[in-house]
Design a protein around this motif. Structure first.
Motif, PDB file in Angstrom:
ATOM      1  N   GLN A  52       0.801  -1.224   0.000  1.00  0.00           N
ATOM      2  CA  GLN A  52       0.000   0.000   0.000  1.00  0.00           C
ATOM      3  C   GLN A  52       0.835   1.276   0.000  1.00  0.00           C
ATOM      4  O   GLN A  52       0.341   2.333  -0.367  1.00  0.00           O
ATOM      5  CB  GLN A  52      -0.930   0.014   1.217  1.00  0.00           C
ATOM      6  CG  GLN A  52      -1.898  -1.154   1.239  1.00  0.00           C
ATOM      7  CD  GLN A  52      -2.864  -1.115   0.067  1.00  0.00           C
ATOM      8  OE1 GLN A  52      -3.618  -0.172  -0.101  1.00  0.00           O
ATOM      9  NE2 GLN A  52      -2.827  -2.143  -0.758  1.00  0.00           N
ATOM     10  N   LYS A  53       2.086   1.168   0.429  1.00  0.00           N
ATOM     11  CA  LYS A  53       2.953   2.347   0.530  1.00  0.00           C
ATOM     12  C   LYS A  53       4.318   2.003  -0.045  1.00  0.00           C
ATOM     13  O   LYS A  53       4.885   0.962   0.265  1.00  0.00           O
ATOM     14  CB  LYS A  53       3.056   2.803   1.968  1.00  0.00           C
ATOM     15  CG  LYS A  53       1.659   3.190   2.453  1.00  0.00           C
ATOM     16  CD  LYS A  53       1.565   3.543   3.868  1.00  0.00           C
ATOM     17  CE  LYS A  53       0.081   3.718   4.184  1.00  0.00           C
ATOM     18  NZ  LYS A  53      -0.160   4.407   5.381  1.00  0.00           N
ATOM     19  N   TYR A 106      -2.429   5.067  -6.892  1.00  0.00           N
ATOM     20  CA  TYR A 106      -1.999   5.601  -5.605  1.00  0.00           C
ATOM     21  C   TYR A 106      -1.689   7.085  -5.748  1.00  0.00           C
ATOM     22  O   TYR A 106      -1.429   7.583  -6.835  1.00  0.00           O
ATOM     23  CB  TYR A 106      -0.733   4.902  -5.119  1.00  0.00           C
ATOM     24  CG  TYR A 106      -0.887   3.459  -4.692  1.00  0.00           C
ATOM     25  CD1 TYR A 106      -2.079   2.750  -4.845  1.00  0.00           C
ATOM     26  CD2 TYR A 106       0.190   2.784  -4.144  1.00  0.00           C
ATOM     27  CE1 TYR A 106      -2.184   1.430  -4.453  1.00  0.00           C
ATOM     28  CE2 TYR A 106       0.096   1.458  -3.748  1.00  0.00           C
ATOM     29  CZ  TYR A 106      -1.094   0.787  -3.907  1.00  0.00           C
ATOM     30  OH  TYR A 106      -1.195  -0.519  -3.518  1.00  0.00           O
ATOM     31  N   LEU A 155       3.334   9.196   4.684  1.00  0.00           N
ATOM     32  CA  LEU A 155       3.097   7.749   4.585  1.00  0.00           C
ATOM     33  C   LEU A 155       2.060   7.295   5.615  1.00  0.00           C
ATOM     34  O   LEU A 155       1.218   6.446   5.325  1.00  0.00           O
ATOM     35  CB  LEU A 155       4.405   6.980   4.778  1.00  0.00           C
ATOM     36  CG  LEU A 155       5.408   7.080   3.638  1.00  0.00           C
ATOM     37  CD1 LEU A 155       6.772   6.547   4.068  1.00  0.00           C
ATOM     38  CD2 LEU A 155       4.894   6.340   2.401  1.00  0.00           C
ATOM     39  N   THR A 191      -2.814   4.926   0.736  1.00  0.00           N
ATOM     40  CA  THR A 191      -1.905   4.454  -0.310  1.00  0.00           C
ATOM     41  C   THR A 191      -1.054   5.652  -0.733  1.00  0.00           C
ATOM     42  O   THR A 191      -1.556   6.775  -0.822  1.00  0.00           O
ATOM     43  CB  THR A 191      -2.653   3.903  -1.541  1.00  0.00           C
ATOM     44  OG1 THR A 191      -3.467   4.939  -2.092  1.00  0.00           O
ATOM     45  CG2 THR A 191      -3.513   2.702  -1.178  1.00  0.00           C
ATOM     46  N   ALA A 192       0.221   5.403  -0.962  1.00  0.00           N
ATOM     47  CA  ALA A 192       1.108   6.503  -1.341  1.00  0.00           C
ATOM     48  C   ALA A 192       2.377   5.960  -1.982  1.00  0.00           C
ATOM     49  O   ALA A 192       2.850   4.884  -1.617  1.00  0.00           O
ATOM     50  CB  ALA A 192       1.472   7.343  -0.122  1.00  0.00           C
ATOM     51  N   LEU A 206       5.098  -1.257   3.898  1.00  0.00           N
ATOM     52  CA  LEU A 206       5.917  -0.340   3.105  1.00  0.00           C
ATOM     53  C   LEU A 206       6.938  -1.121   2.303  1.00  0.00           C
ATOM     54  O   LEU A 206       7.639  -1.976   2.844  1.00  0.00           O
ATOM     55  CB  LEU A 206       6.643   0.646   4.032  1.00  0.00           C
ATOM     56  CG  LEU A 206       7.626   1.601   3.363  1.00  0.00           C
ATOM     57  CD1 LEU A 206       6.884   2.601   2.484  1.00  0.00           C
ATOM     58  CD2 LEU A 206       8.460   2.327   4.403  1.00  0.00           C
TER      59      LEU A 206
END
Length: 162
Positions: free
Chosen positions: A3-4, A28, A67, A72-73, A95
């Motif tokens: 997700q990150k 994202y 974050l 999400t990023a 991450l």
């Protein structure tokens, strides 16, 4: 899927380009770490003065906050030392880090084609390579940037999917 994601590498390695494309491919949000430097940091870099650990600390904490704040990023950030990557990871679950690995010659050729970027000069690039402690394969997914950007992106996405 993670997700990150933090896309790591020295200035000119393609972090922003590849990070943006990864974010677009995954839907994202993308953040260019350079956009979050303090004005004092930007001025130092404009004057070809390398940033210190103290200069980077608040900036890395800001990126860590992004974050934590976003579900999400993708963030483009040099993350040159293990201590910097530890700040980025602090308190963040799920991450992945992608390290864009390239030689100083490859990256210097790219730097010479950039216009209007505050990161200035071969001395600054050499200082980043001198500071760089490459992430281990346990710490980051490693992508060779000697290939075309589309191939770098595809390799990064494949590694993220494993």
């Amino acid at each position: 899927m993670t997700q990150k994601i933090v896309v790591l590498g020295v200035s000119g390695s393609g972090k922003s380009l590849i990070g943006k494309h990864i974010a677009d491919a995954l839907g994202y949000r993308f953040f260019d770490g350079d956009d979050f430097h303090s004005q004092a940091n930007v001025e130092k870099m404009r004057q070809s003065i390398p940033l210190t650990d103290d200069d980077r600390k608040g900036w890395l904490e800001t990126l860590n906050g992004l974050l934590k704040e976003h579900p999400t990023a993708v963030i483009a950030c040099s993350g040159l030392k293990p201590e910097y990557r530890a700040i980025l990871r602090s308190g963040v679950d799920d991450l992945a880090m992608i390290y864009l690995k390239g030689s100083i010659d490859t990256i210097w050729q790219r730097h010479q084609k950039r216009n209007g970027h505050y990161f200035n000069g071969r001395d600054m690039l050499e200082s980043q390579f001198a500071t760089l402690v490459e992430p281990t394969e346990e710490e980051a997914l490693v992508v060779d940037i000697s290939q075309e950007p589309a191939a770098v992106l595809q390799q990064a996405l494949r590694l993220l999917n494993k």
